[in-house]
Scaffold this motif. Structure first.
Motif, PDB file in Angstrom:
ATOM      1  N   VAL A  18       0.835  -1.198   0.000  1.00 42.57           N
ATOM      2  CA  VAL A  18       0.000   0.000   0.000  1.00 42.57           C
ATOM      3  C   VAL A  18       0.873   1.252   0.000  1.00 42.57           C
ATOM      4  N   LEU A  19       1.951   1.233   0.766  1.00 38.81           N
ATOM      5  CA  LEU A  19       2.882   2.351   0.767  1.00 38.81           C
ATOM      6  C   LEU A  19       3.508   2.549  -0.618  1.00 38.81           C
ATOM      7  N   PHE A  20       3.890   1.447  -1.264  1.00 37.23           N
ATOM      8  CA  PHE A  20       4.444   1.534  -2.606  1.00 37.23           C
ATOM      9  C   PHE A  20       3.397   2.027  -3.604  1.00 37.23           C
ATOM     10  N   SER A  21       2.142   1.638  -3.419  1.00 38.95           N
ATOM     11  CA  SER A  21       1.095   2.105  -4.331  1.00 38.95           C
ATOM     12  C   SER A  21       0.899   3.612  -4.219  1.00 38.95           C
ATOM     13  N   VAL A  22       1.012   4.160  -3.010  1.00 41.68           N
ATOM     14  CA  VAL A  22       0.908   5.615  -2.851  1.00 41.68           C
ATOM     15  C   VAL A  22       2.106   6.295  -3.519  1.00 41.68           C
ATOM     16  N   PHE A  23       3.285   5.692  -3.412  1.00 42.83           N
ATOM     17  CA  PHE A  23       4.470   6.230  -4.091  1.00 42.83           C
ATOM     18  C   PHE A  23       4.255   6.252  -5.607  1.00 42.83           C
ATOM     19  N   VAL A  24       3.732   5.169  -6.154  1.00 46.24           N
ATOM     20  CA  VAL A  24       3.480   5.097  -7.604  1.00 46.24           C
ATOM     21  C   VAL A  24       2.417   6.109  -8.009  1.00 46.24           C
ATOM     22  N   LEU A  25       1.400   6.289  -7.167  1.00 43.42           N
ATOM     23  CA  LEU A  25       0.358   7.280  -7.434  1.00 43.42           C
ATOM     24  C   LEU A  25       0.955   8.674  -7.538  1.00 43.42           C
ATOM     25  N   LEU A  26       1.776   9.048  -6.587  1.00 45.72           N
ATOM     26  CA  LEU A  26       2.310  10.403  -6.557  1.00 45.72           C
ATOM     27  C   LEU A  26       3.436  10.615  -7.566  1.00 45.72           C
ATOM     28  N   ARG A  27       4.111   9.565  -7.947  1.00 50.32           N
ATOM     29  CA  ARG A  27       5.197   9.665  -8.922  1.00 50.32           C
ATOM     30  C   ARG A  27       4.660   9.796 -10.335  1.00 50.32           C
ATOM     31  N   GLY A  28       3.431   9.436 -10.563  1.00 54.13           N
ATOM     32  CA  GLY A  28       2.877   9.317 -11.903  1.00 54.13           C
ATOM     33  C   GLY A  28       2.804  10.571 -12.736  1.00 54.13           C
ATOM     34  N   HIS A  29       3.050  11.744 -12.161  1.00 52.93           N
ATOM     35  CA  HIS A  29       2.973  12.959 -12.962  1.00 52.93           C
ATOM     36  C   HIS A  29       4.224  13.180 -13.787  1.00 52.93           C
ATOM     37  N   ASN A  30       5.364  12.736 -13.295  1.00 52.25           N
ATOM     38  CA  ASN A  30       6.622  12.982 -13.989  1.00 52.25           C
ATOM     39  C   ASN A  30       7.233  11.729 -14.605  1.00 52.25           C
ATOM     40  N   SER A  70     -15.074   3.464  -4.079  1.00 53.29           N
ATOM     41  CA  SER A  70     -15.111   3.652  -5.527  1.00 53.29           C
ATOM     42  C   SER A  70     -15.990   4.842  -5.907  1.00 53.29           C
ATOM     43  N   GLY A  71     -17.136   4.964  -5.290  1.00 56.86           N
ATOM     44  CA  GLY A  71     -18.030   6.085  -5.571  1.00 56.86           C
ATOM     45  C   GLY A  71     -17.424   7.420  -5.180  1.00 56.86           C
ATOM     46  N   PHE A  72     -16.738   7.463  -4.048  1.00 59.72           N
ATOM     47  CA  PHE A  72     -16.074   8.706  -3.643  1.00 59.72           C
ATOM     48  C   PHE A  72     -14.956   9.065  -4.616  1.00 59.72           C
ATOM     49  N   GLY A  73     -14.239   8.060  -5.101  1.00 62.27           N
ATOM     50  CA  GLY A  73     -13.195   8.309  -6.089  1.00 62.27           C
ATOM     51  C   GLY A  73     -13.760   8.878  -7.382  1.00 62.27           C
ATOM     52  N   LEU A  74     -14.904   8.369  -7.808  1.00 61.23           N
ATOM     53  CA  LEU A  74     -15.566   8.898  -9.005  1.00 61.23           C
ATOM     54  C   LEU A  74     -15.991  10.347  -8.789  1.00 61.23           C
ATOM     55  N   PHE A  75     -16.470  10.638  -7.589  1.00 56.48           N
ATOM     56  CA  PHE A  75     -16.852  12.009  -7.252  1.00 56.48           C
ATOM     57  C   PHE A  75     -15.643  12.947  -7.286  1.00 56.48           C
ATOM     58  N   VAL A  76     -14.513  12.517  -6.697  1.00 54.91           N
ATOM     59  CA  VAL A  76     -13.305  13.346  -6.675  1.00 54.91           C
ATOM     60  C   VAL A  76     -12.800  13.585  -8.093  1.00 54.91           C
ATOM     61  N   SER A  77     -12.791  12.549  -8.912  1.00 53.60           N
ATOM     62  CA  SER A  77     -12.327  12.703 -10.296  1.00 53.60           C
ATOM     63  C   SER A  77     -13.207  13.666 -11.083  1.00 53.60           C
ATOM     64  N   SER A  78     -14.501  13.545 -10.929  1.00 56.43           N
ATOM     65  CA  SER A  78     -15.390  14.431 -11.684  1.00 56.43           C
ATOM     66  C   SER A  78     -15.319  15.865 -11.167  1.00 56.43           C
ATOM     67  N   MET A  79     -15.144  16.050  -9.862  1.00 52.06           N
ATOM     68  CA  MET A  79     -15.035  17.408  -9.327  1.00 52.06           C
ATOM     69  C   MET A  79     -13.731  18.090  -9.751  1.00 52.06           C
ATOM     70  N   SER A  80     -12.688  17.291 -10.003  1.00 49.67           N
ATOM     71  CA  SER A  80     -11.447  17.901 -10.490  1.00 49.67           C
ATOM     72  C   SER A  80     -11.626  18.470 -11.893  1.00 49.67           C
ATOM     73  N   ASP A 115      -6.054  11.901 -10.523  1.00 48.92           N
ATOM     74  CA  ASP A 115      -5.344  10.639 -10.286  1.00 48.92           C
ATOM     75  C   ASP A 115      -5.737  10.005  -8.956  1.00 48.92           C
ATOM     76  N   ILE A 116      -5.914  10.818  -7.935  1.00 45.22           N
ATOM     77  CA  ILE A 116      -6.350  10.278  -6.639  1.00 45.22           C
ATOM     78  C   ILE A 116      -7.735   9.656  -6.773  1.00 45.22           C
ATOM     79  N   GLY A 117      -8.619  10.300  -7.528  1.00 45.48           N
ATOM     80  CA  GLY A 117      -9.943   9.730  -7.753  1.00 45.48           C
ATOM     81  C   GLY A 117      -9.882   8.418  -8.509  1.00 45.48           C
ATOM     82  N   VAL A 118      -9.050   8.341  -9.536  1.00 43.90           N
ATOM     83  CA  VAL A 118      -8.881   7.087 -10.285  1.00 43.90           C
ATOM     84  C   VAL A 118      -8.331   6.003  -9.363  1.00 43.90           C
ATOM     85  N   TYR A 119      -7.369   6.360  -8.529  1.00 44.29           N
ATOM     86  CA  TYR A 119      -6.795   5.427  -7.550  1.00 44.29           C
ATOM     87  C   TYR A 119      -7.892   4.842  -6.664  1.00 44.29           C
TER      88      TYR A 119
END
Length: 139
Positions: A18-30, A70-80, A115-119
């Protein structure tokens, strides 16, 4: 496969994944990575924990129902994407700003929140499927 060694190692392995997944999430922009790959890694971690310890400890660890995540993630993605509509730009146009955290400038963008919403969508939906399959196997 609920051996003593696997049950002992699974919580530590899950935490590291889970810690590595957060690292991959945050690294994904560059670099390669982002919300989808990070979410798959986190969902795999919860699946391993479910295989080792059972479904109820995983549900307690997630705290919220996987489909609510999953529903909250969809909400965050759409609000972005809605942020750009308020600035008279097309939907999902990236917006950036700089905030100060403890005196250090931190770049924040709507792309990060997308990306956080997709995650969260991937973690919630894949975990829900994995937990349902694991429950069915033991019934």
């Amino acid at each position: 496969m609920r051996t003593l060694i696997f049950r002992t190692v699974a919580p530590y392995l899950t935490s590291l994944m889970v810690l590595f997944s957060v690292f991959v999430l945050l690294r994904g922009h560059n670099e390669p990575g982002g919300g989808f790959i990070g979410g798959l890694i986190a969902a795999s971690a919860f699946a391993i924990y479910g295989i080792a310890c059972g479904v109820s400890p995983v549900r307690r660890a997630l705290y919220f129902h996987p489909m609510a995540i999953s529903g909250f993630g969809l909400f965050v993605s759409s609000m972005s994407g809605v942020v750009s509509l308020y600035l008279d730009m097309p939907f999902l146009t990236g917006q950036w700003t700089v905030i100060n955290v403890l005196g250090l400038p931190v770049d924040v963008s709507t792309v990060l929140f997308f990306d956080i919403g997709v995650y969260l969508v991937v973690v919630g939906s894949i975990s829900s499927i994995a937990l349902a399959l694991e429950e069915r196997e033991h019934v």
